[in-house]
Design an enzyme around this catalytic site. Structure first.
Site, PDB file in Angstrom:
ATOM      1  N   ARG A 244       0.813  -1.232   0.000  1.00  0.00           N
ATOM      2  CA  ARG A 244       0.000   0.000   0.000  1.00  0.00           C
ATOM      3  C   ARG A 244       0.838   1.270   0.000  1.00  0.00           C
ATOM      4  NH1 ARG A 244      -3.178  -3.504   3.252  1.00  0.00           N
ATOM      5  NH2 ARG A 244      -5.143  -4.014   2.199  1.00  0.00           N
TER       6      ARG A 244
ATOM      7  N   LYS B  15       4.082  11.046 -11.750  1.00  0.00           N
ATOM      8  CA  LYS B  15       3.345  10.127 -12.621  1.00  0.00           C
ATOM      9  C   LYS B  15       4.114   8.820 -12.750  1.00  0.00           C
ATOM     10  CE  LYS B  15       0.755  13.051 -15.842  1.00  0.00           C
ATOM     11  NZ  LYS B  15       0.613  13.382 -17.282  1.00  0.00           N
TER      12      LYS B  15
ATOM     13  N   GLU C 225      11.148  16.540 -24.967  1.00  0.00           N
ATOM     14  CA  GLU C 225      10.383  16.987 -23.809  1.00  0.00           C
ATOM     15  C   GLU C 225      10.816  18.383 -23.358  1.00  0.00           C
ATOM     16  OE1 GLU C 225       7.806  15.586 -22.673  1.00  0.00           O
ATOM     17  OE2 GLU C 225       7.902  13.421 -23.035  1.00  0.00           O
TER      18      GLU C 225
ATOM     19  N   LYS D  68       8.163  22.780 -14.927  1.00  0.00           N
ATOM     20  CA  LYS D  68       7.249  21.689 -14.610  1.00  0.00           C
ATOM     21  C   LYS D  68       6.859  21.721 -13.142  1.00  0.00           C
ATOM     22  CE  LYS D  68       6.269  16.828 -15.212  1.00  0.00           C
ATOM     23  NZ  LYS D  68       6.645  15.535 -15.829  1.00  0.00           N
TER      24      LYS D  68
ATOM     25  N   GLU E 287      -3.291  16.547 -12.455  1.00  0.00           N
ATOM     26  CA  GLU E 287      -3.681  16.830 -13.840  1.00  0.00           C
ATOM     27  C   GLU E 287      -5.183  16.983 -14.014  1.00  0.00           C
ATOM     28  OE1 GLU E 287      -3.013  14.750 -18.099  1.00  0.00           O
ATOM     29  OE2 GLU E 287      -1.210  14.833 -16.859  1.00  0.00           O
TER      30      GLU E 287
ATOM     31  N   ARG F  26      -1.940  21.147 -15.649  1.00  0.00           N
ATOM     32  CA  ARG F  26      -0.855  20.195 -15.911  1.00  0.00           C
ATOM     33  C   ARG F  26      -1.035  19.487 -17.255  1.00  0.00           C
ATOM     34  NH1 ARG F  26       1.735  15.631 -11.770  1.00  0.00           N
ATOM     35  NH2 ARG F  26       3.254  14.834 -13.274  1.00  0.00           N
TER      36      ARG F  26
ATOM     37  N   ASN G  96       1.124  17.798 -21.837  1.00  0.00           N
ATOM     38  CA  ASN G  96       0.868  16.722 -22.797  1.00  0.00           C
ATOM     39  C   ASN G  96       0.938  17.205 -24.246  1.00  0.00           C
ATOM     40  OD1 ASN G  96       0.395  14.649 -20.869  1.00  0.00           O
ATOM     41  ND2 ASN G  96      -1.671  15.442 -20.523  1.00  0.00           N
TER      42      ASN G  96
ATOM     43  N   HIS H 142       1.620  14.751 -27.031  1.00  0.00           N
ATOM     44  CA  HIS H 142       1.518  13.394 -26.516  1.00  0.00           C
ATOM     45  C   HIS H 142       0.313  12.626 -27.047  1.00  0.00           C
ATOM     46  CE1 HIS H 142       4.679  14.778 -23.943  1.00  0.00           C
ATOM     47  NE2 HIS H 142       4.746  13.639 -23.284  1.00  0.00           N
TER      48      HIS H 142
ATOM     49  N   HIS I 152       1.619   9.336 -28.398  1.00  0.00           N
ATOM     50  CA  HIS I 152       1.232   8.051 -27.805  1.00  0.00           C
ATOM     51  C   HIS I 152       0.537   7.161 -28.826  1.00  0.00           C
ATOM     52  CE1 HIS I 152       1.262   9.531 -23.324  1.00  0.00           C
ATOM     53  NE2 HIS I 152       2.470   9.419 -23.858  1.00  0.00           N
TER      54      HIS I 152
ATOM     55  N   HIS J 249       9.921   7.202 -27.356  1.00  0.00           N
ATOM     56  CA  HIS J 249       8.872   8.073 -26.830  1.00  0.00           C
ATOM     57  C   HIS J 249       9.101   9.533 -27.218  1.00  0.00           C
ATOM     58  CE1 HIS J 249       6.004   9.963 -24.164  1.00  0.00           C
ATOM     59  NE2 HIS J 249       6.985  10.649 -23.591  1.00  0.00           N
TER      60      HIS J 249
END
Length: 363
Positions: free
Chosen positions: A121, A143, A185, A227, A237, A241, A245, A248, A252, A266
């Site tokens: 946990r 993330k 990025e 950032k 997000e 935020r 992206n 992206h 993606h 990527h």
């Protein structure tokens, strides 16, 4: 020369340390958070180049590192490797009061952070990113996650690290293609949020990518600072935020269509996606063709792919790409959110994008 950037998230606040030679300081920076066995997760490539030295630094600080090496590459962000890594973490004896270290690029950070976030946990973890992409992006902001056949990063959790240690010296060992992929990025942050930074990159990125200390430290630290400010205001997000992206949604989809393979890294997908996002913005009458041309020219000048046709092998069809976008985690209420731009540094999020316009851009 070294810089420290603080991310203020209350009880989850942490520092990002950027500069040459930071690996030598890692033991001192990690020690306050470590207790008992200290799993150090890395991949085979990073292990070959840096692991022995890193373990020595940790041991010198009185820590008990337990190295775990996984396969290199995007395909390692999978349920198979997640389960395998969790088993190996348990075998080290780390408990809920301990710490796990992610020592590698974005794949290692994403996989390790996810495993730490769900094991028992939640176990704390530290990020020691070794690629440009992970130093400026994936190690910052919490993330974590893995890929599934339906899409990239569709399974994961937000799990903030305790500390981020970015040694810019290690970037000198990266293959050129991987270094450039990470730079995507960086330019994305300027293109979406900071026109002055983008202009600085147009003049100085070549120096940074050739390892000049002042240029690379400023490149990484400023990207992290930008950032950090955004994450502080929108940790999970829900709004601002999402600007990060940029590129992206397209990127993606391209990664999914190419099977998360070496055909497309990527960052290369993000570079193409950023060009496509500006092209779509022009098509919708939102952005000047001149700004879109500047972005595309910079991508090409740096040596990154700028078009779908630049990807090796069979070109993904528009239908395949649109289907991949439909599964993207940025779909909300059945509508696909895009980050578009009114100009360089003027990004915004919208779901009011006609499908036909998207199809035209990817055709």
């Amino acid at each position: 020369m070294n810089e420290r950037i603080k991310i203020d998230l209350g009880a989850r606040s942490y520092d990002i340390h950027v500069g040459p030679g930071m690996l030598a300081e890692a033991g001192t920076l990690i020690a306050p958070f470590a207790r008992g066995p200290l799993p150090v997760v890395t991949d085979a490539n990073v292990a070959f180049l840096h692991l022995d030295r890193f373990l020595g630094v940790l041991e010198h600080a009185g820590l008990e590192p337990k190295p775990i090496t996984v396969d290199a590459g995007e395909s390692t962000k999978s349920f198979f490797w997640l389960e395998k890594l969790i088993g190996e973490l348990i075998a080290t004896g780390v408990d809920r009061g301990g710490l796990v270290v992610a020592f590698g690029g974005g794949v290692i950070g994403d996989l390790t952070g996810f495993a730490a976030g769900i094991l028992k946990r939640g176990i704390s973890f530290a990020q020691v990113p070794t690629t440009l992409l992970s130093q400026v992006d994936s190690s910052v902001g919490g993330k974590t996650g893995i890929n599934i056949p339906e899409g990239k990063n569709l399974v994961g959790v937000f799990h903030q690290p305790k500390v981020v240690i970015a040694d810019t010296d290690v970037l000198g060992t990266l293959p050129r293609r991987e270094l450039l992929a990470g730079y995507a990025e960086v330019l994305k942050i300027g293109a979406v949020r900071d026109a002055d930074y983008f202009a600085w990159l147009e003049q100085n990125a070549t120096r940074a990518l050739h390892g000049e200390h002042d240029a690379i430290v400023h490149t990484v630290a400023h990207a992290c600072r930008m950032k950090a400010h955004i994450v502080e205001r929108d940790e999970q997000e829900r709004g601002e935020r999402a600007l990060l992206n940029l590129g992206h949604t397209f990127g993606h989809a391209l990664e999914t269509a190419t099977g998360f393979s070496d055909r497309l890294l990527h960052g290369e997908g993000v570079a193409i996606g950023t060009v496509l996002a500006f092209r779509l913005s022009v098509k919708l009458g939102l952005c000047s063709p001149q700004d879109a041309a500047r972005v595309e020219a910079h991508v090409k000048t740096i040596g990154l792919p700028a078009a779908i046709s630049d990807i090796a092998g069979e070109r993904p069809s528009p239908d395949v790409l649109l289907a991949a976008m439909a599964h993207d985690k940025k779909v909300k209420d059945g509508k696909l959110n895009f980050v578009l731009a009114r100009g360089i540094g003027q990004g915004f999020v919208t779901d009011a994008v006609p499908v036909d316009a998207v199809r035209d851009v990817v055709s």
